[in-house]
Design a protein around this motif. Structure first.
Motif, PDB file in Angstrom:
ATOM      1  N   LEU A  13       1.179  -1.146  -0.007  1.00 40.77           N
ATOM      2  CA  LEU A  13       0.383   0.091   0.232  1.00 40.77           C
ATOM      3  C   LEU A  13       0.671   1.175   0.517  1.00 40.77           C
ATOM      4  O   LEU A  13       1.940   1.269   0.282  1.00 40.77           O
ATOM      5  CB  LEU A  13      -0.737  -0.057   1.360  1.00 40.77           C
ATOM      6  CG  LEU A  13      -1.796  -0.730   1.004  1.00 40.77           C
ATOM      7  CD1 LEU A  13      -2.516  -1.162   2.210  1.00 40.77           C
ATOM      8  CD2 LEU A  13      -2.925  -1.069   0.289  1.00 40.77           C
ATOM      9  N   ASP A  14       0.563   2.191  -0.786  1.00 39.27           N
ATOM     10  CA  ASP A  14       1.285   3.650  -0.239  1.00 39.27           C
ATOM     11  C   ASP A  14       0.342   4.570   0.770  1.00 39.27           C
ATOM     12  O   ASP A  14      -0.506   3.570   1.435  1.00 39.27           O
ATOM     13  CB  ASP A  14       0.985   4.494  -1.842  1.00 39.27           C
ATOM     14  CG  ASP A  14       1.547   3.814  -2.848  1.00 39.27           C
ATOM     15  OD1 ASP A  14       2.475   4.141  -2.559  1.00 39.27           O
ATOM     16  OD2 ASP A  14       1.248   4.266  -4.202  1.00 39.27           O
ATOM     17  N   VAL A  23      -4.700   1.870  -1.970  1.00 42.41           N
ATOM     18  CA  VAL A  23      -4.817   0.490  -2.885  1.00 42.41           C
ATOM     19  C   VAL A  23      -3.881   1.038  -4.506  1.00 42.41           C
ATOM     20  O   VAL A  23      -3.836   2.003  -4.585  1.00 42.41           O
ATOM     21  CB  VAL A  23      -6.187   0.324  -3.358  1.00 42.41           C
ATOM     22  CG1 VAL A  23      -5.957  -0.494  -3.619  1.00 42.41           C
ATOM     23  CG2 VAL A  23      -7.075   0.382  -1.686  1.00 42.41           C
ATOM     24  N   THR A  24      -2.953  -0.150  -3.830  1.00 37.86           N
ATOM     25  CA  THR A  24      -1.614   0.254  -5.186  1.00 37.86           C
ATOM     26  C   THR A  24      -2.428  -0.999  -6.081  1.00 37.86           C
ATOM     27  O   THR A  24      -2.773  -1.855  -5.781  1.00 37.86           O
ATOM     28  CB  THR A  24      -0.513   0.231  -4.977  1.00 37.86           C
ATOM     29  OG1 THR A  24      -0.454  -1.036  -4.308  1.00 37.86           O
ATOM     30  CG2 THR A  24      -0.375   1.700  -3.860  1.00 37.86           C
ATOM     31  N   ASP A  25      -1.627  -0.985  -7.014  1.00 39.85           N
ATOM     32  CA  ASP A  25      -1.706  -1.818  -8.173  1.00 39.85           C
ATOM     33  C   ASP A  25      -1.065  -3.404  -8.072  1.00 39.85           C
ATOM     34  O   ASP A  25      -2.035  -4.372  -8.166  1.00 39.85           O
ATOM     35  CB  ASP A  25      -1.523  -2.076  -9.695  1.00 39.85           C
ATOM     36  CG  ASP A  25      -2.122  -0.327 -10.357  1.00 39.85           C
ATOM     37  OD1 ASP A  25      -2.993  -0.757 -10.306  1.00 39.85           O
ATOM     38  OD2 ASP A  25      -1.308  -0.322 -11.423  1.00 39.85           O
ATOM     39  N   ASP A  26      -0.053  -3.445  -7.025  1.00 44.83           N
ATOM     40  CA  ASP A  26       0.179  -4.620  -5.968  1.00 44.83           C
ATOM     41  C   ASP A  26      -0.736  -4.560  -4.928  1.00 44.83           C
ATOM     42  O   ASP A  26      -0.231  -5.894  -4.581  1.00 44.83           O
ATOM     43  CB  ASP A  26       1.786  -3.908  -5.815  1.00 44.83           C
ATOM     44  CG  ASP A  26       2.917  -4.392  -6.527  1.00 44.83           C
ATOM     45  OD1 ASP A  26       2.536  -4.266  -7.740  1.00 44.83           O
ATOM     46  OD2 ASP A  26       3.975  -2.641  -6.690  1.00 44.83           O
ATOM     47  N   PHE A  27      -1.205  -4.152  -4.732  1.00 43.90           N
ATOM     48  CA  PHE A  27      -2.530  -4.537  -3.730  1.00 43.90           C
ATOM     49  C   PHE A  27      -3.099  -5.210  -4.355  1.00 43.90           C
ATOM     50  O   PHE A  27      -3.403  -6.600  -3.722  1.00 43.90           O
ATOM     51  CB  PHE A  27      -2.502  -3.138  -2.779  1.00 43.90           C
ATOM     52  CG  PHE A  27      -3.443  -3.807  -1.579  1.00 43.90           C
ATOM     53  CD1 PHE A  27      -3.151  -4.188  -0.146  1.00 43.90           C
ATOM     54  CD2 PHE A  27      -5.252  -3.512  -1.858  1.00 43.90           C
ATOM     55  CE1 PHE A  27      -3.818  -4.433   0.270  1.00 43.90           C
ATOM     56  CE2 PHE A  27      -5.370  -4.014  -0.860  1.00 43.90           C
ATOM     57  CZ  PHE A  27      -5.655  -4.432   0.310  1.00 43.90           C
ATOM     58  N   ARG A  86     -13.038  -4.873  -5.292  1.00 44.43           N
ATOM     59  CA  ARG A  86     -11.950  -4.518  -6.143  1.00 44.43           C
ATOM     60  C   ARG A  86     -12.429  -3.163  -6.571  1.00 44.43           C
ATOM     61  O   ARG A  86     -12.062  -2.380  -6.310  1.00 44.43           O
ATOM     62  CB  ARG A  86     -11.619  -5.387  -7.195  1.00 44.43           C
ATOM     63  CG  ARG A  86     -10.199  -4.007  -8.271  1.00 44.43           C
ATOM     64  CD  ARG A  86     -10.092  -4.810  -9.294  1.00 44.43           C
ATOM     65  NE  ARG A  86     -11.032  -4.403 -10.444  1.00 44.43           N
ATOM     66  CZ  ARG A  86     -10.471  -4.622 -12.155  1.00 44.43           C
ATOM     67  NH1 ARG A  86      -9.535  -4.984 -12.616  1.00 44.43           N
ATOM     68  NH2 ARG A  86     -12.386  -4.379 -12.596  1.00 44.43           N
ATOM     69  N   SER A  87     -14.251  -2.815  -7.238  1.00 45.16           N
ATOM     70  CA  SER A  87     -14.523  -1.405  -7.640  1.00 45.16           C
ATOM     71  C   SER A  87     -14.968  -1.100  -6.370  1.00 45.16           C
ATOM     72  O   SER A  87     -14.701   0.458  -6.471  1.00 45.16           O
ATOM     73  CB  SER A  87     -15.782  -2.291  -8.101  1.00 45.16           C
ATOM     74  OG  SER A  87     -16.649  -0.931  -8.502  1.00 45.16           O
ATOM     75  N   ARG A  88     -15.828  -1.206  -5.010  1.00 40.77           N
ATOM     76  CA  ARG A  88     -15.800  -0.587  -3.950  1.00 40.77           C
ATOM     77  C   ARG A  88     -14.633  -0.323  -3.675  1.00 40.77           C
ATOM     78  O   ARG A  88     -14.021   0.830  -3.347  1.00 40.77           O
ATOM     79  CB  ARG A  88     -16.055  -1.936  -2.917  1.00 40.77           C
ATOM     80  CG  ARG A  88     -17.558  -1.914  -2.979  1.00 40.77           C
ATOM     81  CD  ARG A  88     -18.692  -2.189  -2.360  1.00 40.77           C
ATOM     82  NE  ARG A  88     -18.477  -1.461  -0.731  1.00 40.77           N
ATOM     83  CZ  ARG A  88     -19.049  -1.458   0.575  1.00 40.77           C
ATOM     84  NH1 ARG A  88     -20.011  -3.123   0.219  1.00 40.77           N
ATOM     85  NH2 ARG A  88     -19.013  -0.391   1.284  1.00 40.77           N
ATOM     86  N   ALA A  92     -13.029   4.047  -3.258  1.00 41.69           N
ATOM     87  CA  ALA A  92     -13.150   4.698  -1.821  1.00 41.69           C
ATOM     88  C   ALA A  92     -11.366   5.653  -2.291  1.00 41.69           C
ATOM     89  O   ALA A  92     -10.847   5.312  -2.844  1.00 41.69           O
ATOM     90  CB  ALA A  92     -12.836   4.072  -0.965  1.00 41.69           C
ATOM     91  N   SER A  93     -11.588   7.062  -1.424  1.00 35.98           N
ATOM     92  CA  SER A  93     -10.667   7.394  -0.805  1.00 35.98           C
ATOM     93  C   SER A  93      -9.492   6.832  -0.230  1.00 35.98           C
ATOM     94  O   SER A  93      -8.729   7.603  -0.661  1.00 35.98           O
ATOM     95  CB  SER A  93     -10.876   9.190  -0.898  1.00 35.98           C
ATOM     96  OG  SER A  93     -11.341   8.894   0.633  1.00 35.98           O
TER      97      SER A  93
END
Length: 116
Positions: A13-14, A23-27, A86-88, A92-93
């Motif tokens: 995560l960042d 959320v990151t792509d790696d997460f 994933r969509s949720r 989210a911020s």
């Protein structure tokens, strides 16, 4: 800081300037290696193609027509659940905002595995 939950994906995560987890792509990719979505020898070509695409671009659009062409109905449902999650997450911020959203409105609509 010691990472007490190595399997949680926390290290992927960042952190925003206001100390919110992002959320990151790696997460997102960490979920593709979980038993529920991981490729198995019996995985059909459609599933293999989708899995590879999501491994390359974890935010890639996925259509219901792709999902229904997978040979295994269980993996179809696993993808539906994960894509809803994933969509949720992506709407989210922050990760914290996502978790808070689970407890308002329609409530928890993701498996407990994702809540913990």
């Amino acid at each position: 800081m010691t990472n007490y939950w190595v399997n949680s994906g926390f290290s992927t995560l960042d952190v925003s300037p206001d100390n919110q987890l992002l959320v990151t792509d790696d997460f997102l990719r960490t979920y593709l290696s979980r038993p529920e979505l991981k490729l198995v020898p019996e995985s059909c070509p459609v599933e293999r193609t989708l899995h590879q695409r999501l491994t390359t671009n974890s935010r890639s659009d996925v259509t219901e027509s792709e999902i229904v062409t997978m040979a295994d109905e269980d993996i179809q449902e696993n993808y539906r659940v994960w894509l809803r999650y994933r969509s949720r997450l992506l709407s989210a911020s922050s990760l914290e905002a996502f978790y808070m959203s689970l407890f308002i409105g329609d409530g928890v609509d993701v498996p407990p595995l994702f809540v913990s």
